[in-house]
Design a protein around this motif. Structure first.
Motif, short mmCIF file in Angstrom:
data_model
loop_
_atom_site.label_atom_id
_atom_site.label_comp_id
_atom_site.label_asym_id
_atom_site.label_seq_id
_atom_site.Cartn_x
_atom_site.Cartn_y
_atom_site.Cartn_z
N ASN A 93 32.28 7.53 42.51
CA ASN A 93 31.57 8.65 43.12
C ASN A 93 31.43 9.78 42.12
N LEU A 94 30.21 10.28 42.00
CA LEU A 94 29.93 11.47 41.21
C LEU A 94 29.37 12.53 42.12
N ILE A 95 29.44 13.76 41.69
CA ILE A 95 28.91 14.89 42.44
C ILE A 95 27.49 15.17 41.96
N LEU A 96 26.61 15.44 42.90
CA LEU A 96 25.25 15.87 42.57
C LEU A 96 25.13 17.36 42.87
N LEU A 97 24.68 18.11 41.89
CA LEU A 97 24.44 19.55 42.04
C LEU A 97 23.08 19.89 41.44
N ASP A 98 22.53 20.99 41.87
CA ASP A 98 21.31 21.50 41.27
C ASP A 98 21.70 22.24 39.99
N MET A 99 21.32 21.65 38.85
CA MET A 99 21.67 22.25 37.55
C MET A 99 20.46 22.90 36.88
#
Length: 149
Positions: A93-99
């Motif tokens: 699992n990885l985290i998705l963020l608005d970068m």
């Protein structure tokens, strides 16, 4: 076992820099900022279509916080394969963020965008050692011991 990976750097005016590591996510090349201060590995939700055809992602309870305590909505993304150097992890699992703020900053200094951040979770798994002078990272992986009968 050890794996030594060459890093590249991006000069961040005035006087700063980011180290960049190349990895493979679902067998596709990705550029990540090496961030010893990030607790988890993160991918930019705006660039995720390079790595999956999936369009909907599980919203993570609560929010992740960025530098300065900014609260960011985050999602979970399970990658089939995450290859770093000679090592591969599956079903992580990885985290998705608005970068967008990071890549907008890179654009302002004429640098290529990044796909995310390699954080402390992966650095810990591989007992990473970073040599800033040589611009390398050394990853360590224990060999599985064979059971004696």
């Amino acid at each position: 076992m050890k794996s030594t990976i060459k890093l590249s750097s991006i000069a961040i005016p005035p006087g700063g820099m980011h180290l960049i590591i190349k990895v493979k996510i679902n067998n596709k090349s990705a550029r990540l900022v090496l961030d010893t201060g990030a607790s988890q590995t993160v991918l930019d939700i705006n660039r995720i279509d390079q790595f999956t055809k999936q369009k909907k992602f599980e919203k993570q309870n609560g929010h992740s916080s960025g530098i300065g305590g900014t609260s960011l909505e985050s999602h979970l993304f399970k990658v089939d394969s995450f290859q770093i150097g000679d090592f591969e992890l599956e079903n992580r699992n990885l985290i998705l963020l608005d970068m967008v703020h990071v890549n907008d900053s890179y654009k302002m200094i004429n640098k290529k965008p990044v796909d995310g951040v390699l954080g402390g979770d992966f650095l810990k798994i591989f007992k990473a050692q970073i040599d800033y002078g040589k611009k390398i990272i050394i990853l360590n992986k224990e060999r599985k011991k064979k059971n004696k009968k």
